[in-house]
Design a protein around this motif. Sequence first.
Motif, mmCIF file in Angstrom:
data_model
loop_
_atom_site.group_PDB
_atom_site.id
_atom_site.type_symbol
_atom_site.label_atom_id
_atom_site.label_comp_id
_atom_site.label_asym_id
_atom_site.label_seq_id
_atom_site.Cartn_x
_atom_site.Cartn_y
_atom_site.Cartn_z
ATOM 1 N N TRP A 80 0.465 5.145 -2.917
ATOM 2 C CA TRP A 80 0.281 3.878 -3.826
ATOM 3 C C TRP A 80 -1.293 3.447 -4.095
ATOM 4 C CZ3 TRP A 80 4.828 3.967 -1.068
ATOM 5 C CH2 TRP A 80 6.030 3.329 -1.869
ATOM 6 N N GLY A 81 -2.089 4.136 -3.201
ATOM 7 C CA GLY A 81 -3.552 3.945 -3.358
ATOM 8 C C GLY A 81 -4.126 2.551 -2.574
ATOM 9 N N ARG A 82 -3.202 2.136 -1.637
ATOM 10 C CA ARG A 82 -3.380 0.930 -1.082
ATOM 11 C C ARG A 82 -3.390 0.863 0.309
ATOM 12 N NH1 ARG A 82 -3.291 -3.128 -5.170
ATOM 13 N NH2 ARG A 82 -1.977 -2.180 -6.912
ATOM 14 N N SER A 83 -4.083 0.326 1.195
ATOM 15 C CA SER A 83 -4.262 0.127 2.753
ATOM 16 C C SER A 83 -2.767 -0.139 3.096
ATOM 17 C CB SER A 83 -5.407 -0.305 3.071
ATOM 18 O OG SER A 83 -5.240 -1.825 3.067
ATOM 19 N N VAL A 84 -2.713 0.583 4.477
ATOM 20 C CA VAL A 84 -1.303 -0.069 5.178
ATOM 21 C C VAL A 84 -1.518 -1.559 5.655
ATOM 22 C CG1 VAL A 84 -0.045 0.259 7.223
ATOM 23 C CG2 VAL A 84 -0.887 2.014 5.896
ATOM 24 N N GLU A 85 -2.974 -2.074 5.713
ATOM 25 C CA GLU A 85 -3.120 -3.172 6.592
ATOM 26 C C GLU A 85 -2.806 -4.445 5.483
ATOM 27 O OE1 GLU A 85 -5.054 -0.576 6.980
ATOM 28 O OE2 GLU A 85 -4.741 -0.408 9.238
#
Length: 809
Positions: A80-85
């Motif tokens: 997704w290119g996004r952080s897990v947080e």
Amino acid sequence: NNAIIDIDFSLQPLRDETGEIVFLVPSASVITERKLAEAEIRDANEKFRQLADNISDAFWIRSPDFSEVQYASPAFEKIWGRSVESLKADPQQWPDLIFAEDRTRVLKSFSELTDDAPSLDIEYRIVRPGGEIRWVRARVFQVRNATDRLIRHVGVVTDITEWHQATDALRTSEAGFRTLAEAMPQIVWETQADGRNIYFNQQWMDYTGLTLEESQGEGWIKPFHPEDQEEARLSWQTATETKETHSMECRLRRADGVYRWWLVRGVPLQDTAGQIIKWVGTCTDIHELKVAQEKMSQQAALLDVAQDAILVKDLEGRIIYWNKGAERTYGWTSEEAIGSSSLELLQQEPVAHQKGRTMLLAHGSWQGEMISRSKAGSEIIADVRWTLVKDPHGQAQSVLAIHTEITGKKKLEAQFLRVQRMESIGTLASGIAHDLNNVLAPIMMSLEMLKDLAPGPDAQKFLDILQSCAQRGANLIKQVLSFARGVEGRRMPVNVVHILSDIENIIRDTFPKNIDFQFERPREPGAVLGDPTQLHQVFMNLCVNARDAMPLGGKLKVTIQHVMVDEIYADMNSDAKPGPYTIVQVEDTGLGIPSDIKSKIFEPFFTTKEIGKGTGLGLSTTLAIIKSHGGFINLYSEMGKGTQFKVYLPATPAARDGTEPAIRPALPRGEGELILVVDDEEPIRTVTSKTLERFNYRCVLAANGAEAIAVYARRGFEIALVLTDMAMPIMDGPATIVALRSLNPHVKIIGCSGHASTNGVAQALSAGVLHFIPKPYTAETLINLLHTSLSPEDEKKPVQPSPYFHNQP
């Protein structure tokens, strides 16, 4: 048992009424199993985390209502290119990450997760922060506890962008392929790996009249000609088993029932593991080409029937066509000749060849005589006709050459000119001899009178010298007249044994003692019809020539044989006629006759002797006498090994004790055995093969030893016997025999030679031949010897000269 266990130990205080601790009550329980279970849970959780953290797929766990993200693997960030947080902080943002066109469909699928549909598998697009769109595949499962209560959702997400791109490319390629296939004039088809058809372009349906459904599966075989169907199945089966290109020519039925020729080709498409994915193929209409090829084959067959050598050359002189007539004339096969330079292959004289080429290019055609060499090395004289072949635009593209062999014709012309020259010489010699006789006649008569008039010893001595010289001149004139007028003479039955017995006495009395004379008489007497004086002159002249050829001594051998000359022998020797003959053979071990003068020794006045020691009329007169008796003479000579003359004289009926000739038994016939005939003379090969075939033998021919070895290497397993000449170009008889025996130590070989000297026989036998016969040989000699050689009993006997050697030609 000293085992270590885990215990949960505690002390419980016991108090009185005032609250004071009276005493402590201990309690303990064994918690070993609980500790082990907790350790296993921690280990399982660690393994799960390690697996989830390291796989390329994104793994997540959500609460039953999707409101809380309980776990997300690091792969989420890669996809997704996004952080897990960020996902955990705002679990409700994930619908915004779905591509707008797919969002409704995806949310609807998630909302349909129920007890009856506890899982889903869906593909959709997501949007990364930079706006990049990627394809993912999401598989979601419900997790329930022991009481069937939903406790969480688990999902696995796989990035399938590359697969989608490849699928799109394949789909585009397939569409392009189908578009191209429909536009092609050829029939195009596809099959599965197992060969079942899955696609035909419209050309197939238009030509065959079949629908796509009728053609699929095994339907493709229906239009094939019944005679071609089995071959088509076998060819296709072979291609699928070997994974090689499928190719065959066959006939396909058109919708109106007409069959046409097509070239069918199929290529396998394989994956990286070498497994066939599918087959792609085409069918090309080659009907006009096949008809043209058949027409060309018929025309080539007609050209092959022609006796002339017909060849086509390109403008650089390379041979591009070579008919059977050329093979017969020059000896090279079509495979050997095509692609070669005609100038080099035929060893033509460069200046004459260039002159002809210049005239050809200038006038479009040229005709003349050309001297070439055959494969065997023999000289070939041909009447050559060259024609320039042009294309429809008038440009020269090739040269048609027709060669008519005139070697025999030229030899006959030379022989005719030689006869004319000899007739002219004879007429001149007759006139000179007549005048010389007129001069010598009074001298001879005057010498007799002078002896009476001058009785003194000195005068008598000089007169004897003069008379000897005059007599020698008279004898010379007599010899010239015999040559010039012909040698008809009187004819009567003559026993040649008696004549040679008289010559034997003269030889033993007058010849040098270092000459060993041998006279082999026949087992039965024989007679010829002739002039005894002239025959005496013939045999004496041959013996004297033999003596002169052995200045340091040697062996002179005279042999008499009685033979029956048949058609095969007569075909080998133009001067011979079928019938009984008596042969007188005069053989010496002298210097031999050089090959360049063999054709001249019978010409009048030709001599190799010093001036005053030879007239050059001896052999010319000998030949004239023999021919006047209806006979002929054969010469065999080898430098340093001697010379052999064979005089053939027709025998009279008295040659067989005056009785009628016995009826010959029928000659034995073969049983279809294959005989390899090796001889550099084409007439001998032809006559021998025809004779053997007449007696139920099969033949394969070779013009020299090298060809014989090649033939035997291919067909030695079926060749029963080899009949080989001993003197050939390229590879002679002894070398051929050694090579044949290296291929098969048990090969049966009969040697033959025109120079049938004792040394020649010994050489042949030492080389390993089974029998030896001199040439020319009769059909009776050859057939009987073949029958003997091929009999099982003959294998047990040592090699030996033919039993016909001493009593056959």
